[in-house]
Design an enzyme around this catalytic site. Structure first.
Site: not given
Ligand SMILES: Cc1cc2nc3c(=O)[nH]c(=O)nc-3n(C[C@H](O)[C@H](O)[C@H](O)COP(=O)(O)O)c2cc1C
Length: 365
Positions: A116, A120, A183, A185-186, A222, A251
């Site tokens: 992704n 944000f 993240s 993405n910023t 985080k 993350n």
């Molecule tokens: C579509 C998407 C959007 C996410 N947006 C955020 C976010 O806004 N802030 C954040 O701290 N982590 C965000 N994450 C990261 C998740 O909270 C998590 O740390 C990461 O996906 C790893 O866990 P997983 O393997 O169980 O998905 C996002 C993940 C995905 C897939």
């Protein structure tokens, strides 16, 4: 059943549209009283032995929804109805922003992963705070974590003010607060992980949260899985020094190693954070490192590639006080939390521990 729905409907849809549709259904189910009770009774039964205390909070279990699914806090009760033990909302930024242009969410089905670059997309701290303020408070209100990040247009050297705006608006409604500096993405966000910058930022957020609350709101940071091991140690030391309450690891990653999805497809998708199964090994490694360094002196929330009860159990044994998941929810669907809870309960009982808290860190050699 969900596998069928996933293959017949969601898999064919644009992933972001599928997310909005599924989330709409969750909120709809929650708004119908009879249905709400039925769904909760089927999906969210929990062994009382899973009850746990972390960050000074009392939770029905250790297994929460990671940030990013409910960015604006619009479906907390619906997600709790599905069985998540707590819900982390956000990332919320100081100002509202649309995020990156679509398409910005991609499935790697062969890898049980997602990429992704949402960026944000969220309604901003003032609006989310107003929504949280309007929530009725009952004994069944789930534990809510609020994850805050930097507004894209705010320059890196003005980041603190943006975080403080969010912290002041949101801390009164947060059971715990997370400073997200990880993240991908910023642009520039992850530079804030450098301890010389991160320390003062966390210190200021701590002060801001204290100014607007009469109780202690646990503060966590985080971090990314892509940090070098020495940087992880430095952050752990700094967190202890500052008296931070915990660290959330990890993350998404910018790495693309070991994927089954063809390289050409990965290339076509482009930038973004990779989550799900491919993140499992590194997230566990980061957890083990953090635990060794901090030795139970602060809470560790492990997230990244957790798919099964066994994965969650391994994280707990490796020292995670709490765990979270996101990507596996997309692939496993609404029965996922029930499955994880059942498996955790079986493991806890088989191992003879009285509680989750007792099992934390017991696998460390
Ligand atoms: C579509 C998407 C959007 C996410 N947006 C955020 C976010 O806004 N802030 C954040 O701290 N982590 C965000 N994450 C990261 C998740 O909270 C998590 O740390 C990461 O996906 C790893 O866990 P997983 O393997 O169980 O998905 C996002 C993940 C995905 C897939």
């Amino acid at each position: 059943m969900y596998k069928l729905l996933f293959n017949l409907l969601f898999k064919k849809m644009d992933p972001e549209k599928a997310h909005h549709l599924a989330f709409f259904w969750i909120r709809l189910a929650r708004s119908v009283p009879g249905l709400r009770s039925l769904v909760r009774a089927v999906l969210a039964p929990r062994d009382p032995k899973l009850r746990t205390t972390a960050l000074g909070l009392d939770l029905p279990g250790p297994f929460g929804l990671g940030a990013g699914f409910d960015k604006n806090g619009i479906g907390i009760d619906g997600l709790s109805m599905l069985g998540f033990d707590y819900v982390e909302i956000g990332t919320v930024t100081g100002e509202p922003q649309p995020g990156n242009p679509a398409p910005r969410l991609f499935r790697l089905v062969e890898d049980r992963a997602l990429i992704n670059r949402m960026g944000f997309n969220n309604q901003g701290s003032a609006r989310v705070a107003a929504r949280l303020a309007a929530r009725p408070h009952t004994s069944s209100t789930p534990v809510i974590g609020v994850n805050i990040g930097k507004t894209k247009v705010v320059p890196e050297d003005e980041a603190t003010a943006d975080y403080l705006k969010s912290a002041k608006a949101l801390a009164p409604y947060a059971d715990y607060l997370v400073v997200n500096v990880s993240s991908p993405n910023t642009p520039g966000l992850r530079n804030l992980q450098a301890v010389q910058v991160l320390g003062p930022l966390l210190w200021d957020v701590r002060k801001a949260a204290d100014e607007v609350t009469t109780h202690h709101v646990p503060l966590l940071v985080k971090i990314a899985p892509d940090l070098a091991d020495e940087d992880i140690d430095e952050i752990a030391d700094m967190a202890l020094h500052l008296g931070l309450d915990g660290i959330i690891a990890t993350n998404t990653t910018i790495g693309r190693e070991g994927l089954r999805t063809p390289a050409a497809r990965i290339e076509e998708i482009g930038m973004g954070g990779l989550s799900g199964a491919p993140l499992k090994a590194r997230s566990l490694e980061v957890l083990e490192r953090l635990r060794k360094r901090t030795d139970g002196r602060l809470a560790i929330v492990s997230v990244g590639g957790i798919e099964t009860a066994e994965d969650a159990w391994q994280r707990i044994l490796a020292g995670a006080d709490l765990v979270q998941g996101y990507s596996a929810f997309i692939y496993e669907g609404p029965f996922w939390m029930r499955k994880v809870h059942k498996g955790l309960s079986a493991r806890l009982r088989a191992a003879g521990y009285a509680s989750i808290g007792e099992a934390v860190g017991k696998g460390i050699r």
